[in-house]
Write a protein that holds these residues in place. Structure first.
Motif, mmCIF file in Angstrom:
data_model
loop_
_atom_site.group_PDB
_atom_site.id
_atom_site.type_symbol
_atom_site.label_atom_id
_atom_site.label_comp_id
_atom_site.label_asym_id
_atom_site.label_seq_id
_atom_site.Cartn_x
_atom_site.Cartn_y
_atom_site.Cartn_z
ATOM 1 N N LEU A 413 -0.215 11.398 0.985
ATOM 2 C CA LEU A 413 0.521 10.238 1.105
ATOM 3 C C LEU A 413 -0.359 9.201 2.030
ATOM 4 C CD1 LEU A 413 3.608 12.902 2.480
ATOM 5 C CD2 LEU A 413 3.737 10.121 1.043
ATOM 6 N N ASN A 414 -1.287 10.311 3.129
ATOM 7 C CA ASN A 414 -2.661 9.455 3.683
ATOM 8 C C ASN A 414 -2.854 8.507 2.666
ATOM 9 O OD1 ASN A 414 -1.240 10.707 6.115
ATOM 10 N ND2 ASN A 414 -3.101 11.580 6.786
ATOM 11 N N ARG A 415 -2.813 8.957 1.761
ATOM 12 C CA ARG A 415 -4.224 7.742 0.999
ATOM 13 C C ARG A 415 -3.325 6.831 0.382
ATOM 14 N NH1 ARG A 415 -8.660 7.039 -1.888
ATOM 15 N NH2 ARG A 415 -8.323 6.515 -4.344
ATOM 16 N N GLU A 420 -1.455 0.821 -0.016
ATOM 17 C CA GLU A 420 -0.082 0.420 0.108
ATOM 18 C C GLU A 420 -0.644 -0.290 0.868
ATOM 19 O OE1 GLU A 420 2.822 2.387 1.921
ATOM 20 O OE2 GLU A 420 3.659 2.722 -0.505
ATOM 21 N N LYS A 421 -1.779 -0.233 2.319
ATOM 22 C CA LYS A 421 -1.812 -1.146 3.113
ATOM 23 C C LYS A 421 -2.997 -2.326 2.921
ATOM 24 C CE LYS A 421 -3.990 -0.380 7.311
ATOM 25 N NZ LYS A 421 -4.526 0.731 7.851
ATOM 26 N N ARG A 422 -4.152 -1.593 1.806
ATOM 27 C CA ARG A 422 -4.970 -2.207 0.965
ATOM 28 C C ARG A 422 -4.679 -3.354 0.478
ATOM 29 N NH1 ARG A 422 -9.536 -4.078 4.229
ATOM 30 N NH2 ARG A 422 -9.831 -4.146 1.409
ATOM 31 N N LEU A 423 -3.799 -2.845 -0.871
ATOM 32 C CA LEU A 423 -2.982 -3.356 -1.615
ATOM 33 C C LEU A 423 -2.359 -4.670 -1.310
ATOM 34 C CD1 LEU A 423 -2.731 -3.419 -4.093
ATOM 35 C CD2 LEU A 423 -0.880 -2.212 -4.694
ATOM 36 N N LYS A 430 -10.613 -10.732 -7.416
ATOM 37 C CA LYS A 430 -12.064 -10.273 -7.874
ATOM 38 C C LYS A 430 -12.044 -9.038 -7.887
ATOM 39 C CE LYS A 430 -13.818 -11.546 -3.623
ATOM 40 N NZ LYS A 430 -13.469 -10.124 -2.327
ATOM 41 N N ASN A 431 -11.199 -8.203 -7.450
ATOM 42 C CA ASN A 431 -11.552 -7.124 -7.371
ATOM 43 C C ASN A 431 -11.099 -6.248 -8.302
ATOM 44 O OD1 ASN A 431 -13.054 -7.267 -4.594
ATOM 45 N ND2 ASN A 431 -11.169 -7.118 -3.623
ATOM 46 N N LEU A 432 -9.769 -7.294 -9.437
ATOM 47 C CA LEU A 432 -9.426 -6.529 -10.159
ATOM 48 C C LEU A 432 -10.399 -7.035 -11.253
ATOM 49 C CD1 LEU A 432 -5.448 -7.337 -10.281
ATOM 50 C CD2 LEU A 432 -6.839 -5.377 -9.815
ATOM 51 N N GLN A 433 -10.373 -5.744 -12.089
ATOM 52 C CA GLN A 433 -10.975 -5.884 -13.359
ATOM 53 C C GLN A 433 -9.991 -5.691 -14.970
ATOM 54 O OE1 GLN A 433 -14.126 -3.225 -13.665
ATOM 55 N NE2 GLN A 433 -16.167 -4.654 -15.199
ATOM 56 N N GLU A 460 -12.765 -1.757 0.668
ATOM 57 C CA GLU A 460 -13.009 -0.271 1.572
ATOM 58 C C GLU A 460 -12.722 1.172 1.175
ATOM 59 O OE1 GLU A 460 -10.156 0.258 5.465
ATOM 60 O OE2 GLU A 460 -11.163 -1.909 5.128
ATOM 61 N N ILE A 461 -11.545 1.277 -0.216
ATOM 62 C CA ILE A 461 -11.184 2.292 -0.338
ATOM 63 C C ILE A 461 -12.398 3.237 -2.123
ATOM 64 C CG2 ILE A 461 -9.462 3.547 0.868
ATOM 65 C CD1 ILE A 461 -8.200 1.845 -0.861
ATOM 66 N N GLY A 462 -13.006 1.759 -2.601
ATOM 67 C CA GLY A 462 -13.278 2.232 -3.379
ATOM 68 C C GLY A 462 -12.843 1.733 -4.950
ATOM 69 N N VAL A 463 -13.378 2.466 -6.399
ATOM 70 C CA VAL A 463 -12.354 2.649 -7.110
ATOM 71 C C VAL A 463 -10.826 2.934 -7.111
ATOM 72 C CG1 VAL A 463 -12.411 2.715 -10.613
ATOM 73 C CG2 VAL A 463 -14.384 1.715 -8.497
ATOM 74 N N VAL A 464 -9.847 2.334 -7.786
ATOM 75 C CA VAL A 464 -8.847 3.482 -7.780
ATOM 76 C C VAL A 464 -8.617 3.029 -8.847
ATOM 77 C CG1 VAL A 464 -5.990 3.621 -6.750
ATOM 78 C CG2 VAL A 464 -8.207 1.846 -5.352
ATOM 79 N N THR A 465 -8.135 4.159 -9.463
ATOM 80 C CA THR A 465 -7.704 4.243 -10.760
ATOM 81 C C THR A 465 -5.892 4.369 -11.039
ATOM 82 O OG1 THR A 465 -6.446 6.577 -10.475
ATOM 83 C CG2 THR A 465 -8.974 6.423 -11.339
#
Ligand code: C2E
Ligand code: MG
Ligand code: MG
Length: 668
Positions: A413-415, A420-423, A430-433, A460-465
Motif C-alpha cells: 500500500l505504501n508503494r 499514486e502520488k508521483r503519477l 518524456k517519462n513514458l515509453q 524518483e521511483i525508477g521503472v514502474v511496470t
C-alpha cells in the motif's frame, strides 16, 4: 508664549468661560485661544497662532457690514447674529459671535466669543445618533442593556418576534433572551465578555422567545462606553431562522442517510479530517455485509431497508461511543477508539443477535477491516483504500471475519501510495515509453505484428511496470493520459514504418475506462486519420474482465462495433485466466484469442494442461479466431504449440519487448 500672550492668558482667565474664545491682534491674526476653541475648531498652537481665522477676520467682518477698524475702535461689544461657522468635526453650525476690543500694553486686541459650545457639537453628534437609531429601529430588532445587562429598551421588531411585552421585558437580564442550557449560557457569556472588553461581537446566535421557542438571529452586539463607569450595550439583530432551517435541512440531506439515519460518507470524510487535524488516534473500521445481493434478491426494497435498519441498530448497540456512518449501499464505516479484540467481537455479537425478517433469521455476516490512524494510513483516501484491500482479502477467504493490515499489505500500500502520488505530479510524456514485442506467425515464420507495451520511468521511483502502473492509473483516471500517449505513439509509429517500408500491425492494450469515460472510437478514428494509417494495421487487446463488462454496456459495444466496421480488430487478451464466457465471444467483435502466459507456462508440466491448451486452441480456431500463445519462453513449449497448430506465438523465446529502433534492427 510671548510675555504679552502670557499676560493675556493669565489676566483674562477666559478659560473658565464655557464658550470658544479667540483673541486677534490688530491685523486680525490669532494671538490666543482657549480650550473650547481648540476643541471645537480643532485649532492647534503650531498652525493657528499668528494666522488668520476663517470665520472671523477683516473680510468676514466687512461682509457682515462691521469693518474691522470699527470693531477695534468700539468700546461696546458688537454682536454678529447667525454667523455660519464650520466645526472642526466636519459639521456646520450657526452661532452668535460677540466681539469686544480692549487695549493691553498699548496695543488693541479683539476678543471674540462664539456662542457654540461643546454641548452644541455633542448635540449634533446626538442628532446624528438619533437618525442612526431611527434607521436601525426600522430594519433591525434592537434591544438596549444597561451595565448589568438588564433590558432598558426593546423596539417593536424585537417584541414582535420574541413575543415579549414591553412591560415584561424591561429590566429582564440578557440571559433570559436565550435558552438556559449550559451550552447556551456559556455562549451568552462569551458575547458579554467581549462587550465588557469594549469589543463589538458579531455572529449567528440561537435565541429563545418568551415561550421558549427557538429563533436564529444574525447578532451585532455593540458596547457603548460613555465613561469608565458608565456603559450600555446595544443588540442589533436580524432574523435568520428560515435560512438556518433551510441550511439545516440541506445539511441533513447532505450528511444523513435517510434509511438508517446514520451519517453518510461525506460526513465520514469530514469527521476523519477533523480527527486528523486534532491529531487524535483512532481505528477506522470498515464493514461490508457479506453476500448482500443474494440476501437482497430474496426480498423487496422494504425488507432490504428493514435489514439495514436492524443492522444499524446492532451497530449502535455494540459500538455505542463510536461515529457510525453508512459508507455505501452495504458498507459501513466507523471511527472508533475501541481496541481490536472488542471490534472483532462484533461478529459473535451479530450471531447472538440475529435479524429476523418475516419470522426467519437472516444469515447475515460481515467482512471487516481495521486500519489504524496514524500507524497504518495517514489520509482518508488511504484509509479507504487500505480497507478495501483488506476486505477483498477477507472476502476471498470466504468473508465473515474482521481483519487488520498485514506487514505485506503495508509495504504494498505504501508503494502504491507513492506511485499514486508521483503519477499525479510527475506523469510526463518524456517519462513514458512504448516498447514493442514481436509476434511470430507459426505457419509462415514471419513477424506480422507487434504488441505495444508501455513503460513508465519515473525520476524518483525508477521503472514502474504496467502491472503496477495500469491498475493505479485506471483508478485515478490517469489511464486517459497513458492511453492517448500509447495511441498517438503507435499511430505515429505505423506511419513512420510505412514510410520505411516496414509492414507491421500494432496491437495496443486498452482499459475499459478509456471506452467508458470517453468516446474512444472517435478519438481513435481521428488519430488514425491524422497519421494517415490503415485501420487494418491496428489491433486492440481487451482483457476478459473488459469483455465481461463491455457486454453489459451498450455504449461500449457500440464503440467497439464502430471501430470494427472501420477495420480495427479486437483480440481477447489473457485468455484462460478469467471468466471465459462463450456469450461475449459471440457478442463482441473479437477476432483473436491470446492464451495467457501462466497457462502456456504450465504446458510442459501436466498432461491435463496440455490437453486443455490444445482444447483452447481448437476451440478458438473453430470459432474462426486467430490463436496466439503468450509468454513462450522455451523450445519445448514452442514445439508443443506448433504441434497443436497454434497460429502465432509471442514471448521471450522470440524476443523481449524492445524500443522502435531496436525492433527495426532486429527485424533486418
Ligand atoms: P499483456 O497484454 O498480457 O502483455 C504481455 C506481458 O507479458 C508484457 O508484460 C510482456 O512484457 C510480458 N511477457 C511477454 N513475453 C513474456 C515471456 O516470455 N515471459 C514472461 N514472463 N513475460 C512475458 P508487461 O509489459 O509488464 O505488461 C503487463 C500488462 O500490462 C500487459 O499484459 C497489459 O495487460 C498491461 N499493459 C501494458 N501496456 C499497456 C497499455 O499501454 N495500456 C493498458 N491498458 N494496459 C497495458
Ligand atoms: Mg496484451
Ligand atoms: Mg496478455
Amino acid at each position: 508664549m510671548s510675555e504679552k500672550q502670557d499676560f493675556l492668558a493669565q489676566t483674562l482667565a477666559y478659560n473658565h468661560i464655557p464658550f470658544p474664545i479667540i483673541i486677534f491682534d490688530q491685523e486680525g491674526l490669532v494671538t490666543w485661544f482657549n480650550g473650547h476653541a481648540e476643541r471645537i475648531f480643532q485649532l492647534n498652537t503650531e498652525t493657528a497662532m499668528g494666522q488668520p481665522f476663517s470665520y472671523m477676520n477683516p473680510e468676514q467682518a466687512a461682509f457682515h457690514k462691521q469693518p474691522w477698524e470699527m470693531l477695534l475702535e468700539s468700546t461696546d461689544p458688537v454682536r454678529f447674529e447667525n454667523m455660519e461657522i464650520g466645526l472642526g468635526s466636519g459639521g456646520q453650525s450657526y452661532s452668535t459671535v460677540v466681539t469686544k476690543a480692549f487695549t493691553s500694553h498699548g496695543e488693541r486686541f479683539l476678543l471674540t466669543i462664539y456662542e457654540i459650545d461643546d454641548q452644541a457639537s455633542a448635540g449634533s453628534a446626538a442628532r446624528e445618533l438619533s437618525h442612526l437609531r431611527h434607521g436601525l429601529d426600522d430594519s433591525f430588532m434592537m434591544t438596549y442593556f444597561d451595565q448589568e445587562f438588564l433590558v432598558t429598551y426593546a423596539n417593536p421588531h424585537f417584541l414582535k418576534l420574541s413575543k415579549w411585552t414591553p412591560k415584561r421585558v424591561l429590566g429582564k437580564p440578557v440571559w433570559q433572551m436565550f435558552h438556559d442550557s449550559e451550552e447556551d449560557l456559556e455562549f451568552v457569556d462569551s458575547i458579554l465578555e467581549s462587550l465588557k472588553d469594549g469589543q463589538v461581537w458579531n455572529g449567528e446566535a440561537k435565541k429563545a422567545t418568551k415561550d421558549g421557542d427557538t429563533y436564529w438571529v444574525d447578532l451585532t452586539a455593540i458596547p457603548m462606553q460613555l465613561s469608565e463607569e458608565d456603559a450600555y450595550y446595544i443588540f442589533l439583530e436580524k432574523d435568520i431562522t428560515e435560512t438556518k432551517h433551510a441550511q439545516k435541512h440541506l445539511e441533513e440531506i447532505a450528511f444523513i442517510d435517510p434509511i438508517t439515519g446514520l451519517e453518510n460518507r461525506h460526513r465520514l470524510e469530514q469527521a476523519v479530517a477533523e480527527h486528523i487535524k486534532e491529531g487524535r488516534h483512532f481505528s477506522f473500521l470498515f464493514l461490508d455485509i457479506d453476500r448482500f445481493y443474494t440476501l437482497r434478491d430474496v426480498s423487496d426494497t422494504d425488507t432490504e431497508n428493514e435489514l439495514l435498519i436492524e443492522f444499524t441498530k446492532r451497530l449502535r448497540m455494540y459500538f455505542s461511543d463510536s461515529l457510525i456512518t453508512r459508507a455505501g449501499l452495504h458498507e459501513f464505516a466507523l471511527i472508533t477508539p475501541l481496541p481490536n479484540w472488542f471490534i472483532e467481537g462484533f461478529l459473535p455479537y451479530l450471531q447472538q443477535h440475529p435479524i429476523y425478517i418475516g419470522g426467519t433469521a437472516v444469515p447475515l455476516t460481515v467482512s471487516g477491516a481495521i486500519t489504524k490512524y496514524p500507524e497504518d494510513q495517514q489520509s482518508f483516501v488511504h484509509l479507504i483504500k487500505a480497507s478495501y484491500a483488506t476486505i477483498k482479502k477477507v472476502k476471498e477467504r470466504g468473508g465473515s471475519a474482521i481483519s487488520t493490515l498485514t506487514a505485506d499489505d503495508h509495504e504494498r500500500l505504501n508503494r502504491k501510495a507513492l506511485i499514486e502520488k508521483r503519477l499525479v505530479h510527475a506523469l510526463d510524456r518524456k517519462n513514458l515509453q512504448l516498447l514493442y514485442q514481436p509476434q511470430v506467425n507459426l505457419s509462415t515464420g514471419s513477424v506480422e505484428s507487434v504488441e505495444a507495451l508501455v513503460r513508465w520511468n519515473d525520476d524518483e521511483i525508477g521503472v514502474v511496470t504496467p502491472d503496477e502502473l495500469i491498475p493505479i492509473a485506471e483508478e485515478n483516471g490517469m489511464i486517459h493520459e497513458i492511453g492517448s500517449f500509447v495511441l498517438e505513439t503507435a499511430c505515429a509509429q505505423l506511419k513512420d514504418w510505412k514510410a520505411k517500408g516496414i509492414n507491421l500491425r500494432i496491437s495496443i492494450n486498452s482499459s475499459i475506462r478509456e471506452f467508458r469515460d470517453k468516446d474512444m472510437a472517435s478519438m481513435l478514428i481521428e488519430q488514425m486519420k491524422t497519421n494517415n494509417c490503415d485501420p487494418q494495421s491496428l489491433m486492440i487487446e481487451i482483457t476478459e474482465k473488459f469483455a465481461l463488462e463491455a457486454e453489459a454496456e451498450r455504449p461500449i459495444m457500440q464503440q467497439m462495433n464502430r471501430l470494427n466496421q472501420q477495420g480495427v480488430q479486437f483480440a481477447l487478451d489473457d485468455f484462460g485466466t478469467g471468466y471465459a464466457s462463450f456469450r461475449y465471444m459471440l457478442l463482441l467483435p473479437i477476432s483473436s484469442l491470446k492464451i495467457d502466459r501462466t497457462i502456456i507456462q504450465s504446458i510442459t508440466k501436466q498432461e491435463k494442461m496440455q490437453k486443455m491448451i490444445n482444447g483452447m486452441i481448437q476451440f478458438g480456431k473453430s470459432l474462426d479466431f486467430q490463436v496466439t500463445a503468450e509468454g513462450v519462453e522455451t523450445n519445448e513449449q514452442l514445439e508443443l504449440l506448433r504441434a497443436m497448430e497454434c497460429n502465432s506465438i509471442q514471448g521471450y523465446i522470440i524476443s523481449h519487448p524492445m524500443n522502435a529502433q531496436e525492433l527495426e534492427k532486429w527485424i533486418k
